[in-house]
Design an enzyme around this catalytic site. Structure first.
Site, PDB file in Angstrom:
ATOM      1  N   SER A 210      -0.251  -9.425   6.321  1.00 48.09           N
ATOM      2  CA  SER A 210       1.030  -9.891   5.754  1.00 48.09           C
ATOM      3  C   SER A 210       1.974 -10.429   6.830  1.00 48.09           C
ATOM      4  O   SER A 210       3.144 -10.709   6.562  1.00 48.09           O
ATOM      5  CB  SER A 210       1.710  -8.751   4.989  1.00 48.09           C
ATOM      6  OG  SER A 210       2.075  -7.713   5.880  1.00 48.09           O
TER       7      SER A 210
ATOM      8  N   GLY B 248       0.850  -1.192   0.000  1.00 48.48           N
ATOM      9  CA  GLY B 248       0.000   0.000   0.000  1.00 48.48           C
ATOM     10  C   GLY B 248       0.883   1.238   0.000  1.00 48.48           C
ATOM     11  O   GLY B 248       1.971   1.244   0.575  1.00 48.48           O
TER      12      GLY B 248
ATOM     13  N   ARG C  17      -7.539  -1.331   3.144  1.00 46.58           N
ATOM     14  CA  ARG C  17      -7.251  -0.196   4.008  1.00 46.58           C
ATOM     15  C   ARG C  17      -8.546   0.229   4.689  1.00 46.58           C
ATOM     16  O   ARG C  17      -9.613   0.217   4.068  1.00 46.58           O
ATOM     17  CB  ARG C  17      -6.713   0.990   3.195  1.00 46.58           C
ATOM     18  CG  ARG C  17      -5.257   0.845   2.769  1.00 46.58           C
ATOM     19  CD  ARG C  17      -4.305   0.942   3.965  1.00 46.58           C
ATOM     20  NE  ARG C  17      -2.908   0.896   3.579  1.00 46.58           N
ATOM     21  CZ  ARG C  17      -2.175  -0.219   3.522  1.00 46.58           C
ATOM     22  NH1 ARG C  17      -2.716  -1.391   3.823  1.00 46.58           N
ATOM     23  NH2 ARG C  17      -0.908  -0.169   3.168  1.00 46.58           N
TER      24      ARG C  17
ATOM     25  N   GLY D 216      -7.128  -7.478  -8.179  1.00 49.50           N
ATOM     26  CA  GLY D 216      -5.699  -7.447  -8.501  1.00 49.50           C
ATOM     27  C   GLY D 216      -5.139  -8.799  -8.115  1.00 49.50           C
ATOM     28  O   GLY D 216      -5.878  -9.776  -7.947  1.00 49.50           O
TER      29      GLY D 216
ATOM     30  N   ASP E  11      -9.421  -6.342   8.942  1.00 51.14           N
ATOM     31  CA  ASP E  11      -8.016  -6.393   9.362  1.00 51.14           C
ATOM     32  C   ASP E  11      -7.447  -4.982   9.440  1.00 51.14           C
ATOM     33  O   ASP E  11      -6.349  -4.782   9.931  1.00 51.14           O
ATOM     34  CB  ASP E  11      -7.208  -7.224   8.356  1.00 51.14           C
ATOM     35  CG  ASP E  11      -5.744  -7.343   8.757  1.00 51.14           C
ATOM     36  OD1 ASP E  11      -5.489  -7.675   9.940  1.00 51.14           O
ATOM     37  OD2 ASP E  11      -4.855  -7.109   7.925  1.00 51.14           O
TER      38      ASP E  11
ATOM     39  N   ILE F 255      -4.032  -9.841  -5.328  1.00 51.95           N
ATOM     40  CA  ILE F 255      -4.511 -10.361  -4.040  1.00 51.95           C
ATOM     41  C   ILE F 255      -5.928 -10.913  -4.184  1.00 51.95           C
ATOM     42  O   ILE F 255      -6.237 -11.999  -3.678  1.00 51.95           O
ATOM     43  CB  ILE F 255      -4.405  -9.276  -2.937  1.00 51.95           C
ATOM     44  CG1 ILE F 255      -2.914  -8.983  -2.672  1.00 51.95           C
ATOM     45  CG2 ILE F 255      -5.123  -9.708  -1.662  1.00 51.95           C
ATOM     46  CD1 ILE F 255      -2.630  -7.888  -1.675  1.00 51.95           C
TER      47      ILE F 255
ATOM     48  N   HIS G  18      -4.390  -5.380  11.803  1.00 54.19           N
ATOM     49  CA  HIS G  18      -3.608  -5.207  10.566  1.00 54.19           C
ATOM     50  C   HIS G  18      -2.452  -6.218  10.474  1.00 54.19           C
ATOM     51  O   HIS G  18      -1.279  -5.843  10.464  1.00 54.19           O
ATOM     52  CB  HIS G  18      -3.058  -3.773  10.472  1.00 54.19           C
ATOM     53  CG  HIS G  18      -2.735  -3.353   9.063  1.00 54.19           C
ATOM     54  ND1 HIS G  18      -2.822  -2.052   8.625  1.00 54.19           N
ATOM     55  CD2 HIS G  18      -2.312  -4.070   7.989  1.00 54.19           C
ATOM     56  CE1 HIS G  18      -2.468  -1.982   7.350  1.00 54.19           C
ATOM     57  NE2 HIS G  18      -2.143  -3.199   6.944  1.00 54.19           N
ATOM     58  N   ILE G  19      -2.827  -7.492  10.385  1.00 51.17           N
ATOM     59  CA  ILE G  19      -1.803  -8.550  10.373  1.00 51.17           C
ATOM     60  C   ILE G  19      -1.804  -9.377   9.091  1.00 51.17           C
ATOM     61  O   ILE G  19      -1.199 -10.453   9.052  1.00 51.17           O
ATOM     62  CB  ILE G  19      -1.980  -9.507  11.584  1.00 51.17           C
ATOM     63  CG1 ILE G  19      -3.402 -10.116  11.603  1.00 51.17           C
ATOM     64  CG2 ILE G  19      -1.655  -8.814  12.890  1.00 51.17           C
ATOM     65  CD1 ILE G  19      -3.527 -11.354  12.467  1.00 51.17           C
TER      66      ILE G  19
ATOM     67  N   PRO H 285     -13.189  -3.556 -16.487  1.00 51.28           N
ATOM     68  CA  PRO H 285     -12.999  -5.007 -16.452  1.00 51.28           C
ATOM     69  C   PRO H 285     -11.511  -5.362 -16.540  1.00 51.28           C
ATOM     70  O   PRO H 285     -10.734  -4.653 -17.183  1.00 51.28           O
ATOM     71  CB  PRO H 285     -13.742  -5.496 -17.701  1.00 51.28           C
ATOM     72  CG  PRO H 285     -14.699  -4.405 -18.041  1.00 51.28           C
ATOM     73  CD  PRO H 285     -14.066  -3.126 -17.591  1.00 51.28           C
TER      74      PRO H 285
HETATM   75  O1  DGY Z   1       0.417  -2.365   2.520  1.00 54.41           O
HETATM   76  C1  DGY Z   1       0.856  -3.361   3.050  1.00 54.41           C
HETATM   77  O2  DGY Z   1       1.965  -3.829   2.750  1.00 54.41           O
HETATM   78  C2  DGY Z   1       0.055  -4.093   4.068  1.00 54.41           C
HETATM   79  O3  DGY Z   1      -1.076  -3.426   4.433  1.00 54.41           O
HETATM   80  C3  DGY Z   1       0.884  -4.423   5.268  1.00 54.41           C
HETATM   81  O4  DGY Z   1       1.660  -5.457   4.923  1.00 54.41           O
END
Ligand code: DGY
Length: 359
Positions: free
Chosen positions: A327, A115, A276, A193, A300, A195, A324-325, A218
């Site tokens: 990753s 991010g 986010r 994307g 998260d 993810i 916020h875990i 699209p």
């Molecule tokens: O943006 C990022 O990398 C995640 O939110 C934290 O790993």
């Protein structure tokens, strides 16, 4: 005998040991290399990244030697003065004030995150500063956590363990702690994307009936991989049994998840956000959850972070909140730190970075 993994860990510790930081203070790390480019690292990053910086012999760097507290803004503004490079994490706002404080030497900002909403891209571009970031290396970890959060929310795992621990577990009951299952469901992805695709790939074996997504346009290549249909945001809200938010936070997506969206969702739907916090209007979400407009939410990410423990969302049984875990696996955080360090070094050598943001 030490296993090879333990031995490696030990070696890493030994390699890093001479740095032995004093907690909470900014510590000069390299020996006298005063002619080398100066770098400030805003956090005690995982050892792989630190080792790359140390072993490079290419930079002299200082770091804020705590992982528990972010560097205070005042100290940060002081420390960036005259630096050539900055390695930061998502808690640091890299804005005009900071860039002015850094001055004209600053050539590269490398963030240990995918991010980049904490970076003022316009200001960076204006000053010709290159920006590195860490996509891809965290995709698996984030997708995995999203699935875990989705299941914890839809199958009410947090409520269930609480009941078991606190005496709420009476006889087996026919409808007690029932939730919603993925089999035969429609899963919607807001912002498709890497993810989003990785999440869908993991959810498909749960016998999901249909994947749908929305985005600014699209994205057929990505959608093909998961056989997902492009729909409008309204349709996404209406059709999704599980709605997973995967978009970046931009002026366009700020609070895109609001009453307008929640009111179109089914009462049985589960809302998941691992992108986010700023993409959600939290008052609207509270309303939707507390009135039963939607069945549950797994978050998260929030605004602010940390979310104060007195926040109304914490009072809701149907809201699962993580700090916020997404990753946060050892291998991913090490890979992120290594990528951030390599991006920084490449940028300082005026070479293409491994992952560079196009400004
Ligand atoms: O943006 C990022 O990398 C995640 O939110 C934290 O790993």
């Amino acid at each position: 005998m030490l296993s090879s993994r333990m031995a490696l860990r030990r070696l890493q510790r030994i390699a890093v040991a001479p740095l032995s930081f004093t907690s909470g203070a900014t510590t000069k790390v390299q020996r006298d290399m005063s002619t080398l480019p100066r770098v400030y690292v805003t956090r005690q990053i995982p050892s792989e990244g630190l080792k790359i910086l140390q072993d490079s012999g290419q930079v002299q760097f200082e770091l804020w030697d705590s992982d528990d507290v972010p560097v205070p803004r005042k100290e940060l503004l002081q420390k960036v003065k005259g630096v050539d490079g900055l390695l930061c994490v998502l808690t640091e706002k890299i804005d005009a004030e900071l860039l002015d404080a850094a001055g004209s030497n600053l050539k590269v900002v490398s963030t240990m995150s995918v991010g980049f909403d904490h970076l003022s891209l316009e200001e960076l571009k204006k000053r010709g500063i290159r920006v590195g970031y860490t996509p891809e290396v965290l995709t698996d970890a984030v997708a995995e956590l999203t699935v875990a959060l989705l299941l914890a929310t839809s199958r009410r795992l947090i409520e269930a363990t609480h009941e078991a621990k606190t005496g709420g577990w009476g006889t087996w009951r026919t409808l007690w702690l029932c939730g919603y299952e993925l089999a035969n469901s429609t899963v919607g992805i807001l912002g498709l994307g890497r993810i989003g695709v990785a999440i869908a790939e993991r959810l498909a074996p749960f016998k999901v009936k249909k994947f749908i997504y929305t985005d600014v346009a699209p994205r057929p290549e990505l959608a093909k991989a998961i056989n997902a249909e492009y729909v409008t945001l309204d349709e996404l809200a209406k059709q999704s049994d599980f709605l997973s938010v995967c978009c970046a936070l931009t002026p366009e997506t700020k609070e895109i998840c609001n009453t307008n969206l929640f009111s179109k969702m089914k009462n049985t739907s589960i809302f998941i956000n691992t992108s986010r916090g700023g993409v959600v209007n939290q008052e609207d979400l509270y309303e939707a959850l507390s009135t039963g407009q939607i069945a549950g939410a797994g978050l998260d990410v929030t605004v602010p972070e940390p979310l104060p423990t007195s926040h109304p969302l914490f009072t809701l049984k149907n809201c699962v909140i993580l700090p916020h875990i997404a990753s946060a696996s050892y291998s991913t955080r090490n890979a992120m730190s290594a990528l951030a360090a390599n991006n920084l070094l490449l940028g300082l050598r005026s070479q293409p970075m491994i992952k560079e943001l196009k400004l």
